[in-house]
Design a protein around this motif. Structure first.
Motif, PDB file in Angstrom:
ATOM      1  N   ARG A  10      -6.387  -5.317   3.992  1.00  0.00           N
ATOM      2  CA  ARG A  10      -7.042  -4.422   3.336  1.00  0.00           C
ATOM      3  C   ARG A  10      -6.601  -3.958   1.887  1.00  0.00           C
ATOM      4  N   ILE A  11      -6.970  -3.090   1.351  1.00  0.00           N
ATOM      5  CA  ILE A  11      -6.374  -3.016   0.453  1.00  0.00           C
ATOM      6  C   ILE A  11      -5.382  -1.521   0.514  1.00  0.00           C
ATOM      7  N   ARG A  12      -4.471  -1.355  -0.220  1.00  0.00           N
ATOM      8  CA  ARG A  12      -3.539  -0.041   0.858  1.00  0.00           C
ATOM      9  C   ARG A  12      -3.195   0.508  -0.559  1.00  0.00           C
ATOM     10  N   ALA A  13      -3.053   1.752  -0.494  1.00  0.00           N
ATOM     11  CA  ALA A  13      -3.080   3.336  -1.365  1.00  0.00           C
ATOM     12  C   ALA A  13      -1.327   3.311  -1.327  1.00  0.00           C
ATOM     13  N   THR A  14      -0.151   3.900  -2.130  1.00  0.00           N
ATOM     14  CA  THR A  14       1.385   4.080  -1.913  1.00  0.00           C
ATOM     15  C   THR A  14       1.243   5.429  -2.820  1.00  0.00           C
TER      16      THR A  14
ATOM     17  N   ALA B 151       0.264   5.819   6.430  1.00  0.00           N
ATOM     18  CA  ALA B 151       1.185   5.611   5.685  1.00  0.00           C
ATOM     19  C   ALA B 151       1.363   6.249   4.651  1.00  0.00           C
ATOM     20  N   ASP B 152       0.346   4.832   4.039  1.00  0.00           N
ATOM     21  CA  ASP B 152      -0.090   5.046   2.315  1.00  0.00           C
ATOM     22  C   ASP B 152      -1.305   4.928   1.988  1.00  0.00           C
ATOM     23  N   ASP B 153      -2.613   5.471   2.412  1.00  0.00           N
ATOM     24  CA  ASP B 153      -3.941   6.217   2.644  1.00  0.00           C
ATOM     25  C   ASP B 153      -4.032   7.034   2.579  1.00  0.00           C
ATOM     26  N   LYS B 154      -4.968   7.824   1.748  1.00  0.00           N
ATOM     27  CA  LYS B 154      -4.496   9.685   2.021  1.00  0.00           C
ATOM     28  C   LYS B 154      -5.829   9.514   2.289  1.00  0.00           C
ATOM     29  N   PRO B 155      -6.923   9.741   2.465  1.00  0.00           N
ATOM     30  CA  PRO B 155      -7.978   9.648   2.934  1.00  0.00           C
ATOM     31  C   PRO B 155      -8.080   9.658   4.200  1.00  0.00           C
ATOM     32  N   ARG B 156      -8.502   9.746   5.333  1.00  0.00           N
ATOM     33  CA  ARG B 156      -8.861  10.550   6.811  1.00  0.00           C
ATOM     34  C   ARG B 156     -10.793  10.378   7.100  1.00  0.00           C
ATOM     35  N   TYR B 157     -11.656   8.834   7.212  1.00  0.00           N
ATOM     36  CA  TYR B 157     -12.779   8.872   7.423  1.00  0.00           C
ATOM     37  C   TYR B 157     -12.690   9.178   8.786  1.00  0.00           C
TER      38      TYR B 157
ATOM     39  N   ARG C 200      -0.335  12.080   7.643  1.00  0.00           N
ATOM     40  CA  ARG C 200      -0.999  12.760   6.562  1.00  0.00           C
ATOM     41  C   ARG C 200      -0.191  11.322   5.712  1.00  0.00           C
ATOM     42  N   GLY C 201      -0.895  10.755   5.334  1.00  0.00           N
ATOM     43  CA  GLY C 201      -1.511   9.592   4.465  1.00  0.00           C
ATOM     44  C   GLY C 201      -1.018   9.948   2.774  1.00  0.00           C
ATOM     45  N   ALA C 202      -0.149   9.061   1.911  1.00  0.00           N
ATOM     46  CA  ALA C 202       0.296   9.169   0.716  1.00  0.00           C
ATOM     47  C   ALA C 202      -0.170   9.698  -0.541  1.00  0.00           C
ATOM     48  N   VAL C 203      -1.414   9.224  -0.860  1.00  0.00           N
ATOM     49  CA  VAL C 203      -1.912   8.630  -1.551  1.00  0.00           C
ATOM     50  C   VAL C 203      -3.048   7.866  -1.479  1.00  0.00           C
ATOM     51  N   TYR C 204      -4.702   7.782  -2.902  1.00  0.00           N
ATOM     52  CA  TYR C 204      -5.498   7.261  -2.560  1.00  0.00           C
ATOM     53  C   TYR C 204      -5.419   5.823  -2.789  1.00  0.00           C
ATOM     54  N   HIS C 205      -4.306   5.767  -4.430  1.00  0.00           N
ATOM     55  CA  HIS C 205      -4.354   4.083  -4.657  1.00  0.00           C
ATOM     56  C   HIS C 205      -3.217   4.186  -4.842  1.00  0.00           C
TER      57      HIS C 205
END
Length: 515
Positions: A6-10, A388-394, A430-435
């Motif tokens: 899956r694609i990650r955000a940082t 750790a990377d992904d800010k969204p929490r679905y 929390r995750g970091a950012v959206y992309h």
């Protein structure tokens, strides 16, 4: 449930400090005196890989007798506070084979995931890099959180067996509750066993490890080969350290512009396309296709099998049974490489005859389960790095609202990839950012390879990464083929173009096409 590539955000928290901290003459005193930059890499014969790395025997020497060597690098656990402690980063290398006077430096590989052990993966591809090794030491590593690099631990092997057989496409309120609760228990187990490292597994942290590695390897520039998620890591590194980028290849390119939801939706379409390509190839065989008479028939029969498995799983690898989710893991695994298409045909043929074992073995390969029932830490590391990377929490409500779009993109895989969006439910931070930010003005030319039939990193993402890197940085090479990635397809045009760039600095014209 972990999902394929899956694609990650940082995140970028101290970008302004990093060029001062790690490049040029100025160094943080805590790093320069007895800290990570005061160390020397002690190379020695490699041990047998750990179970977390994927197990197997010690790497065999290369055909010319060169032995693989391993070392351990100390990196700050927390790059925002380098004095707070260190973690070990496991490295592997094979020294260059050619004239020492023509040696360029080290070529560092990352094989994606995130969660793939480079210490285990690099030797398995070693012979493919014979030409590159004439001028480079071949180097790879276990990224933080992976294998022997402070590897994340979550569930044990028996718990993972049960987890991967769960219904990952719940259709009732009760099955949704079970799936959500199981996901939360997985994530709580990660916190229980690996809570110390979980906040420090962002892709930006690993990019900083890469620059430390570059210095300890004695290279003025980082020469790099990233695959799949490794392309995101390469792009983030270029953003943080543009002037330290040497010759870099990004193969099976992640789209850095997408949120996790958008990336999962793109993957749904990518795997649906790949399955259609597989089905067309199967029915075109002169001997006929044993799993369908037309491409649509192949898809319909698989849909019917999945529905049947939802009601009554088949015997699999004893004592486990082949569930609908386990079957989809097997199908997805086979779509990563055209070389696996015959295995998928045989596995489906056997499943239609009542034997779920071959399809389950494909799924075990996807989840890195060995024949003794032991798992590497790939799935744990993948979830931990993603979260750790992904800010969204679905939430489950989010997924239900998005299901129509996912089903439209892929009748086969849409539900599976949509429900994977809840993998970070209950994650302890929390995750970091959206992309990720990959804008890299001032970096040298980076060669990006997009495969038109790639299921996991769809082709359109290559051009978007080129644009995101900035003018004059990304150089696009297109491979009209099937499977995840291009260099490992052994296409002569792709291999020759990449090798000329890495060995001689010959940058191809952007838009070059290989088929």
């Amino acid at each position: 449930m972990p999902h394929p590539h899956r694609i990650r955000a940082t995140a970028l928290t101290i970008a302004a400090l990093l060029p001062v901290l790690l490049t040029g003459c100025a160094r943080d005193p805590g790093l320069a005196h007895g800290g990570p930059l005061g160390q020397r890499l002690g190379w020695k014969d490699c041990p047998v890989p750990s179970v977390a790395q994927g197990d197997g025997g010690a790497p065999s020497p290369l055909p010319d007798g060169t032995r693989w060597q391993c070392a351990t690098m100390k990196a700050p656990l927390n790059w925002d506070d380098p004095r707070s402690g260190t973690i070990d980063i496991a490295l592997i290398r094979a020294k260059a084979s050619g004239d020492p006077s023509r040696r360029i430096g080290s070529l560092v590989f990352n094989y994606g995931g995130p969660g793939e052990s480079g210490v285990t993966a690099l030797p398995s591809f070693g012979q493919d890099y014979a030409a590159l090794r004439t001028r480079y030491d071949l180097v790879s590593f276990d990224p933080r959180g992976v294998g022997r690099s402070a590897g994340v631990k979550c569930l044990n092997d028996q718990q993972l067996d049960a987890f991967f057989q769960l219904d990952a496409m719940p259709r009732t309120a009760e099955t949704q509750r079970v799936f959500l609760d199981s996901t939360k228990r997985f994530n709580q187990a990660c916190r229980l066993h690996s809570g110390r490292v979980l906040p420090y597994l962002r892709t930006t942290d690993t990019a900083r490890d890469l620059d430390l590695m570059r210095q300890l390897l004695g290279d003025r520039k980082l020469h790099y080969f990233g695959v799949s998620y490794g392309t995101e890591l390469g792009g983030v590194y270029a953003h943080l350290f543009p002037r330290n980028v040497g010759r870099a290849v990004l193969d099976a390119v992640v789209d850095p512009t997408l949120t996790p939801e958008q990336a999962a939706l793109a993957q749904a379409g990518g795997f649906q396309l790949a399955f259609g390509n597989y089905a067309r190839d199967c029915v075109a065989k002169s001997a006929g296709c044993p799993v369908g008479s037309t491409p649509k028939d192949v898809e319909n029969r698989l849909t019917g099998l999945l529905n049947d498995l939802d009601r009554k799983p088949l015997p699999g690898v004893s004592p486990r049974r082949l569930t609908r989710s386990a079957a989809l893991d097997g199908v997805l695994e086979a779509l990563y490489s055209k070389n696996s298409w015959p295995s998928l045909t045989e596995a489906l043929r056997r499943a239609y005859a009542g034997d779920g074992r071959p399809l389950m073995l494909l799924g075990d390969s996807m989840n890195e389960r060995d024949e003794k029932g032991r798992y590497s830490n790939d799935s744990a590391a993948e979830v931990a790095i993603n979260c750790a990377d992904d800010k969204p929490r679905y939430t489950t409500a989010d997924v239900e609202a998005k299901l129509p779009r996912f089903r439209a993109a892929s009748p086969l895989f849409g539900d599976f990839l949509a429900w994977n969006l809840i993998s970070c439910a209950g994650w302890p931070m929390r995750g970091a950012v959206y992309h990720p930010d990959v804008h890299a003005p001032g970096a040298g030319p980076i060669l990006l390879i997009g495969n038109t039939g790639d299921p996991a990193t769809p082709y359109d993402g290559t051009r978007r990464m080129v644009n995101a890197l900035g003018k004059g940085v990304g150089v696009e090479l297109t491979y009209r083929g099937q499977g995840h990635g291009a260099y490992y397809s052994k296409n002569t045009c792709v291999r020759d173009t990449v090798n000329r760039y890495l060995l001689d600095g010959a940058v191809p014209a952007t838009g070059t096409v290989c088929s």
